[in-house]
Motif scaffolding. Structure first.
Motif, mmCIF file in Angstrom:
data_model
loop_
_atom_site.group_PDB
_atom_site.id
_atom_site.type_symbol
_atom_site.label_atom_id
_atom_site.label_comp_id
_atom_site.label_asym_id
_atom_site.label_seq_id
_atom_site.Cartn_x
_atom_site.Cartn_y
_atom_site.Cartn_z
ATOM 1 N N SER A 1 41.834 39.793 50.554
ATOM 2 C CA SER A 1 42.541 41.048 49.860
ATOM 3 C C SER A 1 42.893 40.159 48.458
ATOM 4 O O SER A 1 43.163 41.066 47.523
ATOM 5 N N THR B 1 38.851 46.037 56.963
ATOM 6 C CA THR B 1 38.736 45.732 55.446
ATOM 7 C C THR B 1 39.115 46.998 54.726
ATOM 8 O O THR B 1 39.626 46.708 53.509
ATOM 9 N N TYR C 1 42.915 47.474 55.030
ATOM 10 C CA TYR C 1 43.880 46.323 54.150
ATOM 11 C C TYR C 1 43.197 45.903 52.683
ATOM 12 O O TYR C 1 43.594 45.015 52.150
ATOM 13 N N ILE D 1 40.534 44.812 51.687
ATOM 14 C CA ILE D 1 40.156 43.353 51.727
ATOM 15 C C ILE D 1 38.291 43.492 51.339
ATOM 16 O O ILE D 1 37.567 43.830 52.106
ATOM 17 N N HIS E 1 43.424 42.561 44.478
ATOM 18 C CA HIS E 1 44.856 42.459 45.109
ATOM 19 C C HIS E 1 45.239 40.880 45.084
ATOM 20 O O HIS E 1 44.232 40.069 45.307
#
Length: 112
Positions: free
Chosen positions: A12, A42, A45, A47, A104
């Motif tokens: 992330s 994924t 979050y 990712i 992120h």
């Protein structure tokens, strides 16, 4: 590279949430992750950053390596990533993908 067994790690962000998996089509799988076509961990979050990948001769070898990496503790995984990608750059850019729109930087969970 389109159809070669590969184990890969997505994150992330730097030291963020990790995801380890295997594929025979890295470019196709990265596209699926980035577009949110793979529902679940994924996409939930965020990712999407490819931070590590290893090509393998066979799918069996890639799966064996994936299982090995998933058993490692988090510090070992972070060290592996930073040995080849100190700045946690998105390696997908070097494979022809555009930069992520909103990278992120941190996360607390880990999936591996």
């Amino acid at each position: 590279m389109d159809w070669q067994p590969c184990v890969y790690i997505l994150a992330s962000g730097r030291h963020g949430t990790l995801y380890i998996s295997v594929t025979s089509n890295l470019l196709g799988r990265i596209h699926q992750h980035r577009e949110g076509l793979i529902k679940g961990f994924t996409s939930r979050y965020g990712i999407h950053r490819l931070v590590h990948y290893e090509m393998a001769d066979t799918m069996e070898a890639a799966i064996t390596r994936e299982k090995q990496l998933k058993k490692w503790n988090r510090d070992w995984k972070l060290r592996l990533i930073e040995e080849g990608n100190l700045d946690w750059d998105d390696l997908a850019i070097g494979l022809g993908f555009p930069p992520l729109s909103q990278p992120h930087d941190h996360g607390d969970d880990e999936r591996s």
